[in-house]
Design an enzyme around this catalytic site. Structure first.
Site, PDB file in Angstrom:
ATOM      1  N   SER A  36       9.829  13.646   3.448  1.00 49.25           N
ATOM      2  CA  SER A  36      10.060  14.666   2.431  1.00 49.25           C
ATOM      3  C   SER A  36      11.194  14.221   1.529  1.00 49.25           C
ATOM      4  CB  SER A  36      10.394  16.030   3.056  1.00 49.25           C
ATOM      5  OG  SER A  36      11.640  15.985   3.714  1.00 49.25           O
ATOM      6  N   GLY A  37      11.221  14.795   0.333  1.00 48.11           N
ATOM      7  CA  GLY A  37      12.313  14.551  -0.600  1.00 48.11           C
ATOM      8  C   GLY A  37      12.923  15.863  -1.017  1.00 48.11           C
ATOM      9  N   ARG A  38      14.122  15.780  -1.569  1.00 48.48           N
ATOM     10  CA  ARG A  38      14.793  16.986  -2.024  1.00 48.48           C
ATOM     11  C   ARG A  38      15.770  16.619  -3.130  1.00 48.48           C
ATOM     12  NH1 ARG A  38      15.911  14.644   2.253  1.00 48.48           N
ATOM     13  NH2 ARG A  38      14.123  15.647   3.234  1.00 48.48           N
ATOM     14  N   HIS A  93      20.944   3.580   0.496  1.00 51.97           N
ATOM     15  CA  HIS A  93      20.163   3.704   1.719  1.00 51.97           C
ATOM     16  C   HIS A  93      20.564   5.032   2.348  1.00 51.97           C
ATOM     17  CE1 HIS A  93      19.119   2.211   6.026  1.00 51.97           C
ATOM     18  NE2 HIS A  93      18.172   2.990   5.517  1.00 51.97           N
ATOM     19  N   ASP A  94      19.591   5.875   2.639  1.00 55.06           N
ATOM     20  CA  ASP A  94      19.928   7.232   3.082  1.00 55.06           C
ATOM     21  C   ASP A  94      20.796   7.228   4.335  1.00 55.06           C
ATOM     22  OD1 ASP A  94      17.845   6.447   4.787  1.00 55.06           O
ATOM     23  OD2 ASP A  94      16.518   8.096   4.247  1.00 55.06           O
ATOM     24  N   ASN A 118      17.225   0.455  14.989  1.00 53.58           N
ATOM     25  CA  ASN A 118      16.213   1.436  14.613  1.00 53.58           C
ATOM     26  C   ASN A 118      15.406   1.819  15.843  1.00 53.58           C
ATOM     27  OD1 ASN A 118      17.021   0.381  12.058  1.00 53.58           O
ATOM     28  ND2 ASN A 118      15.100   1.051  11.178  1.00 53.58           N
TER      29      ASN A 118
END
Length: 463
Positions: A13-15, A219-220, A279
């Site tokens: 998802s994006g926001r 990078h999130d 990861n």
């Protein structure tokens, strides 16, 4: 008081968030939230980059007048531009199978030891390096490679470049010299011309309708780690979402043979820090189970999981069987040789298996970095999963502090605010502001460590 727009794009998802930052103030308001995920076009998984761009613009319009804008997203994926600045094709999703076998091919040209000594990165088939080798033919017509946040920033500003923390995830970045490894790229047939100039978090990229667009930890996970509400250095973190990034924050990379063999990564962080992590597959497996079941009632599923027997069925969540989209409940049964008795049992299997992977990863990180840990911070969307947080505390034998949820957006906002002149001189000041303005939930280890020892042995054996 600074008023900024943070575009935060995750792998599901994006926001677009409006951030307000001032003395003892750190607030987020959601302006636009939108779906993101793979789209299968004739057998190739793509990202719908134009949908993301349109959704971003809608959110920025809703924000109104702001002091600045910044973008962060997931890592490794990219778009290629031609010499006129046009996008050559829709970006391919990292879960696409085009990289099958490519890692083994690359390792016949460059040894794993050499790759690690330069880049310090975990070997994953999704890495940008392997994606580029998989489409070597298209590179002949490409002029520039732009990672997802850099591509969107280019469309906003017309400026071409790459933010350093995200560049460090490509396996084309020299983690010690803090620049592109042109030699490595050329050795693998990747033309050096596609590697753009590098930006630092806090640099002004350009402007959009007169508003500065600022580079943050694009990078999130780099942005998320900025907002870890730690009070000292003796902490570990799990940035928990579709992926789980489990690790430590260090001053220098760990490039030992033991770190390479354990498949740990050294990624760039804000203010020159190193994110020493691994990861782990994350909540992707649970998300795919819910998609197959067409069941979005997560609270009920978690309640059923809490009531299910402990350690009945376990998996290694990092097994390649769980990387691509598909029927995860069937894959769990096939992998384990057992069929969980109910949906709740499947969910418990996934969460206990993740907790075991966190336990093993965190223990190894402390050993490799010679860094003891007193507290484990769980940040991101997964910090809302109370059962997973408790299982993580139990498995790791450490107190867990959960929150903030919108960690990436907060880190994005904090770096923007500092660039605009807010008195946030270092990460310690940013984290202190997070602690003073956001409620955290604490979890104390329960249960018997011996039970987790036995469960870990069942899954991982002597590995």
């Amino acid at each position: 008081m600074k008023r900024v727009a943070a575009v935060d794009l995750g792998a599901s998802s994006g926001r677009v968030m409006l951030g307000r930052v001032g003395t003892e103030v750190l607030e987020l308001t959601e302006l636009n939230r939108f779906w993101n995920g793979p789209i299968d076009v004739r057998g190739t998984l793509h990202w719908d980059i134009l949908h993301l761009y349109r959704s971003m613009l809608d959110g920025l319009q809703a924000a109104g007048a702001v002091d600045s804008i910044a973008i962060d997203s997931w890592a490794v994926d990219y778009g290629l531009l031609d010499a006129s600045g046009q996008l050559l094709g829709n970006p391919v999703h990292y879960r696409d199978n085009r990289t099958d076998g490519v890692m083994d091919l690359v390792l016949t040209r460059v040894s794993a030891e050499e790759l690690y000594s330069v880049t310090g990165l975990q070997q994953l088939p999704i890495n940008t390096l392997y994606q580029l080798v998989a489409e070597a033919g298209r590179l002949t017509t490409a002029d520039t490679l732009l990672l997802i946040p850099d591509l969107l920033a280019y469309w906003l500003t017309g400026e071409i470049g790459a933010e350093r923390t995200n560049a460090s995830t490509t396996q084309l970045y020299d983690v010690r010299r803090r620049t592109w490894s042109v030699e490595l790229a050329q050795q693998l047939g990747i033309p050096a011309r596609v590697l753009p100039r590098l930006w630092e978090p806090g640099d002004t990229i350009g402007s959009y309708d007169g508003t500065p667009v600022i580079a943050v930890g694009s990078h999130d996970t780099a942005s998320a780690v900025v907002s870890v509400p730690a009070s000292d250095e003796r902490f570990a973190y799990i940035s928990s979402g579709t992926w789980s990034l489990v690790g430590l924050e260090l001053d220098t990379p760990v490039l030992t043979e033991d770190a390479r063999a354990a498949n740990f990564t050294n990624e760039g962080g804000v203010d020159g820090r190193i994110r020493f992590l691994r990861n782990v597959m994350g909540l992707w497996i649970l998300q795919e189970c819910q998609r197959v079941w067409q069941d979005d009632d997560l609270p009920r599923l978690l309640a059923e999981a809490a009531a299910a027997p402990a350690f009945a069925v376990l998996i290694d969540p990092d097994a390649p069987e769980f990387l691509a989209p598909g029927d995860m409940p069937a894959r769990i049964a096939a992998y384990s040789g057992e069929s969980p008795a109910s949906r709740g049992a499947v969910v418990r299997c996934v969460l206990e298996s993740l907790a075991l992977a966190y336990r093993r990863t965190l223990r190894t990180a402390q050993e490799l970095a010679d860094r003891p840990v007193d507290v484990l911070h769980v940040i991101g969307g997964g910090s809302q999963n109370e059962l997973l947080c408790q299982l993580t505390a139990d498995a790791c034998g450490l107190p867990v502090l959960a929150g903030p949820v919108e960690a990436s957006a907060l880190g994005n906002v904090l770096v923007q605010a500092r660039a605009l002149g807010e008195p946030l001189p270092d990460l310690a000041a940013m984290r202190a502001l997070v602690r003073s303005t956001h409620r955290l939930r604490s979890y104390t280890p329960q249960g018997k460590p011996a039970d987790w020892d036995a469960a870990e042995s069942r899954v991982f054996g002597n590995r």
